[in-house]
Design a protein around this motif. Structure first.
Motif, PDB file in Angstrom:
ATOM      1  N   THR A 249      29.865  -2.302 -22.422  1.00  0.00           N
ATOM      2  CA  THR A 249      28.865  -2.409 -23.090  1.00  0.00           C
ATOM      3  C   THR A 249      28.354  -1.137 -23.554  1.00  0.00           C
ATOM      4  O   THR A 249      28.441  -0.110 -23.054  1.00  0.00           O
ATOM      5  CB  THR A 249      27.453  -2.933 -21.898  1.00  0.00           C
ATOM      6  OG1 THR A 249      27.827  -4.013 -21.387  1.00  0.00           O
ATOM      7  CG2 THR A 249      26.258  -3.008 -22.833  1.00  0.00           C
ATOM      8  N   ALA A 250      28.141  -1.057 -24.928  1.00  0.00           N
ATOM      9  CA  ALA A 250      27.760   0.017 -25.731  1.00  0.00           C
ATOM     10  C   ALA A 250      26.380   0.012 -25.904  1.00  0.00           C
ATOM     11  O   ALA A 250      25.535  -0.975 -25.894  1.00  0.00           O
ATOM     12  CB  ALA A 250      28.530   0.171 -27.170  1.00  0.00           C
ATOM     13  N   CYS A 251      25.706   1.503 -25.690  1.00  0.00           N
ATOM     14  CA  CYS A 251      24.137   1.738 -25.953  1.00  0.00           C
ATOM     15  C   CYS A 251      24.115   2.110 -27.377  1.00  0.00           C
ATOM     16  O   CYS A 251      24.607   3.108 -27.704  1.00  0.00           O
ATOM     17  CB  CYS A 251      23.815   2.537 -24.911  1.00  0.00           C
ATOM     18  SG  CYS A 251      24.012   2.213 -23.062  1.00  0.00           S
ATOM     19  N   THR A 252      23.128   1.384 -28.082  1.00  0.00           N
ATOM     20  CA  THR A 252      23.186   1.730 -29.416  1.00  0.00           C
ATOM     21  C   THR A 252      21.885   1.892 -30.046  1.00  0.00           C
ATOM     22  O   THR A 252      21.590   1.967 -31.078  1.00  0.00           O
ATOM     23  CB  THR A 252      23.839   0.564 -30.191  1.00  0.00           C
ATOM     24  OG1 THR A 252      22.980  -0.790 -29.940  1.00  0.00           O
ATOM     25  CG2 THR A 252      25.373   0.445 -29.958  1.00  0.00           C
ATOM     26  N   ALA A 253      20.715   2.035 -29.045  1.00  0.00           N
ATOM     27  CA  ALA A 253      19.525   2.223 -29.593  1.00  0.00           C
ATOM     28  C   ALA A 253      19.222   3.760 -30.102  1.00  0.00           C
ATOM     29  O   ALA A 253      19.840   4.634 -29.825  1.00  0.00           O
ATOM     30  CB  ALA A 253      18.290   1.889 -28.632  1.00  0.00           C
ATOM     31  N   ASN A 254      18.069   3.996 -31.294  1.00  0.00           N
ATOM     32  CA  ASN A 254      18.049   4.817 -31.660  1.00  0.00           C
ATOM     33  C   ASN A 254      16.966   6.129 -30.960  1.00  0.00           C
ATOM     34  O   ASN A 254      16.433   5.409 -29.911  1.00  0.00           O
ATOM     35  CB  ASN A 254      17.187   4.840 -33.149  1.00  0.00           C
ATOM     36  CG  ASN A 254      18.283   4.271 -34.114  1.00  0.00           C
ATOM     37  OD1 ASN A 254      19.512   4.286 -34.022  1.00  0.00           O
ATOM     38  ND2 ASN A 254      17.926   3.958 -35.110  1.00  0.00           N
ATOM     39  N   ARG A 255      16.880   7.216 -31.161  1.00  0.00           N
ATOM     40  CA  ARG A 255      16.136   8.209 -30.263  1.00  0.00           C
ATOM     41  C   ARG A 255      15.441   9.331 -31.061  1.00  0.00           C
ATOM     42  O   ARG A 255      16.073   9.840 -32.044  1.00  0.00           O
ATOM     43  CB  ARG A 255      17.004   8.769 -29.380  1.00  0.00           C
ATOM     44  CG  ARG A 255      16.574   9.856 -28.455  1.00  0.00           C
ATOM     45  CD  ARG A 255      17.478  10.265 -27.301  1.00  0.00           C
ATOM     46  NE  ARG A 255      17.233  11.597 -26.650  1.00  0.00           N
ATOM     47  CZ  ARG A 255      17.783  11.853 -25.461  1.00  0.00           C
ATOM     48  NH1 ARG A 255      18.736  11.171 -25.011  1.00  0.00           N
ATOM     49  NH2 ARG A 255      17.333  12.979 -24.654  1.00  0.00           N
ATOM     50  N   LEU A 256      14.394   9.703 -30.602  1.00  0.00           N
ATOM     51  CA  LEU A 256      13.633  10.899 -31.370  1.00  0.00           C
ATOM     52  C   LEU A 256      14.368  12.080 -30.823  1.00  0.00           C
ATOM     53  O   LEU A 256      14.855  12.108 -29.670  1.00  0.00           O
ATOM     54  CB  LEU A 256      12.180  10.871 -31.011  1.00  0.00           C
ATOM     55  CG  LEU A 256      11.231   9.645 -31.398  1.00  0.00           C
ATOM     56  CD1 LEU A 256       9.854   9.631 -30.506  1.00  0.00           C
ATOM     57  CD2 LEU A 256      11.234   9.788 -32.931  1.00  0.00           C
ATOM     58  N   ASP A 257      14.217  13.144 -31.758  1.00  0.00           N
ATOM     59  CA  ASP A 257      15.050  14.386 -31.575  1.00  0.00           C
ATOM     60  C   ASP A 257      14.158  15.118 -30.233  1.00  0.00           C
ATOM     61  O   ASP A 257      14.343  15.951 -29.729  1.00  0.00           O
ATOM     62  CB  ASP A 257      15.300  15.277 -32.471  1.00  0.00           C
ATOM     63  CG  ASP A 257      13.955  15.656 -33.376  1.00  0.00           C
ATOM     64  OD1 ASP A 257      12.898  15.412 -32.834  1.00  0.00           O
ATOM     65  OD2 ASP A 257      14.234  16.467 -34.521  1.00  0.00           O
ATOM     66  N   SER A 258      12.816  14.737 -29.973  1.00  0.00           N
ATOM     67  CA  SER A 258      12.127  15.468 -29.077  1.00  0.00           C
ATOM     68  C   SER A 258      12.225  14.486 -27.693  1.00  0.00           C
ATOM     69  O   SER A 258      11.535  15.132 -26.783  1.00  0.00           O
ATOM     70  CB  SER A 258      10.736  15.580 -29.598  1.00  0.00           C
ATOM     71  OG  SER A 258      10.253  14.171 -29.634  1.00  0.00           O
TER      72      SER A 258
END
Length: 374
Positions: A249-258
């Protein structure tokens, strides 16, 4: 020689006959000795322990073909058959008949794996024990809570730090072991890649992005060009490597740089199941560092004390920037995390997962003596 021939000619017929009989008898004795030696060698031959494992696995396969109801399934994922059952059911002879090793005992574990079955034999002998690669990793690397080493992070065992014994060699290619999950899948990524191979330089995405009015890509991994490119990379991987791998299972959600949450819960809030290959999510790169100040994608210190840092390449992660639909995180030549639009070409530093029943062949995980598997 002429004298011997002349002497033979001068002998009477009876003498000549005796010499011929003696010669034939001597040749017969030599042939008999050779035949006896061959039979003795065959009877006392010791097959290798690895071949014994294969004999047991084949016997187990035949056993389960005759006992389909005993195969594992989605609910009960493993089934075990021991040597005595295989012998009693006439699928194999006792192990000692093959190895001449009275100490050997064994069984076969059958694992359900995506509508298929993996058959793995396990031997325990005085001079040999079938060893799971995951067990060897755990034995060789004591759990640590500070410094470089193997960390226990609630169902995940993760290598962290710069100098860690997580080198693996498969067909002359060196990989680094990232982690072992709760199912004992082992996640690996190449240490070095063939930078002359143009296929490893890929766009993350180059689709038209309405928000910025430019064909610079959209940071949705499930719809990205790089996901398709990785499948092509996987198809070209060494055949033996692919035999060792399984889906994950690959984790693919986006993320804030903070965002300072490095548990993986941010990236894993969106998942792709049953993938053969993926990229390293940004939290894995952050977690690989033991630099105290490496806490967010914006931290410049994440190159420090980090075995994943490789000054030869800049490479894509599979994590996008949650505040900009056209930006994706990558690791630059200096080991710092930066963002770029998806239409730039960079290295696709991939991740694959080894099957839980992968076996150790040799090695201790150091750079000089990397692990090898079978």
């Amino acid at each position: 020689m002429k004298y011997l021939l002349d002497s033979f000619k001068m002998m009477d017929d009876e003498s000549k006959k005796k010499i011929k009989i003696f010669g034939i008898g001597a040749i017969g004795i030599i042939v008999l000795i050779i035949i006896i030696s061959i039979i003795f060698a065959i009877v006392n031959r010791r097959i290798s322990y690895e071949n014994m494992e294969q004999i047991m696995a084949n016997a187990a396969y035949e056993y389960y073909q005759n006992n389909l109801s005993k195969l594992p399934n989605e609910s009960i994922r493993t089934s075990v058959v021991d040597e005595n059952t295989l012998v009693n059911e006439k699928f194999m002879k006792p192990i000692k008949k093959y190895t001449k090793d009275e100490s050997c005992k064994g069984n076969v574990v059958v694992t359900y794996n995506n509508n298929d079955y993996d058959y793995q034999a396990y031997l325990t002998c005085n001079d040999f024990v079938t060893t799971l690669f995951s067990d060897k990793l755990k034995k060789d690397n004591n759990i640590v809570t500070s410094g470089a080493g193997l960390y226990d992070e609630t169902e995940i065992l993760r290598f962290r730090g710069e100098h860690v014994n997580n080198y693996l060699k498969i067909n002359d290619i060196i990989y680094r072991i990232i982690k072992i999950d709760s199912e004992n899948k082992i996640y690996i990524t190449p240490q070095d890649m063939d930078d002359k191979d143009e296929s490893i330089y890929v766009y993350w995405d180059d689709r038209y992005n309405t928000e910025v009015d430019l064909s610079c890509g959209i940071n949705n991994y499930s719809l990205s060009r790089i996901k398709d490119s990785l499948e092509k990379v996987y198809s070209k991987l060494d055949k033996q490597l692919k035999e060792y791998t399984t889906t994950f299972t690959a984790c693919t959600a986006n993320r804030l740089d903070s965002d300072a949450n490095n548990t993986g819960s941010t990236e894993c809030s969106i998942q792709m199941e049953n993938v053969n290959i993926s990229l390293i999510p940004i939290y894995e790169y952050i977690k690989a560092s033991i630099a105290p100040a490496c806490t967010t994608p914006a931290s410049k210190e994440c190159k420090n004390y980090n075995y994943l840092y490789n000054e030869k390449y800049r490479w894509w992660t599979n994590t996008g920037d949650a505040s900009n639909t056209d930006k994706i995180y990558y690791v630059n030549y200096s080991g710092e995390i930066e963002k770029d639009r998806g239409f730039s070409k960079m290295i696709s530093r991939y991740v694959v997962a080894l099957k839980p029943n992968t076996l150790l062949k040799d090695g201790n995980g150091t750079e000089e003596n990397p692990y090898t598997i079978r």
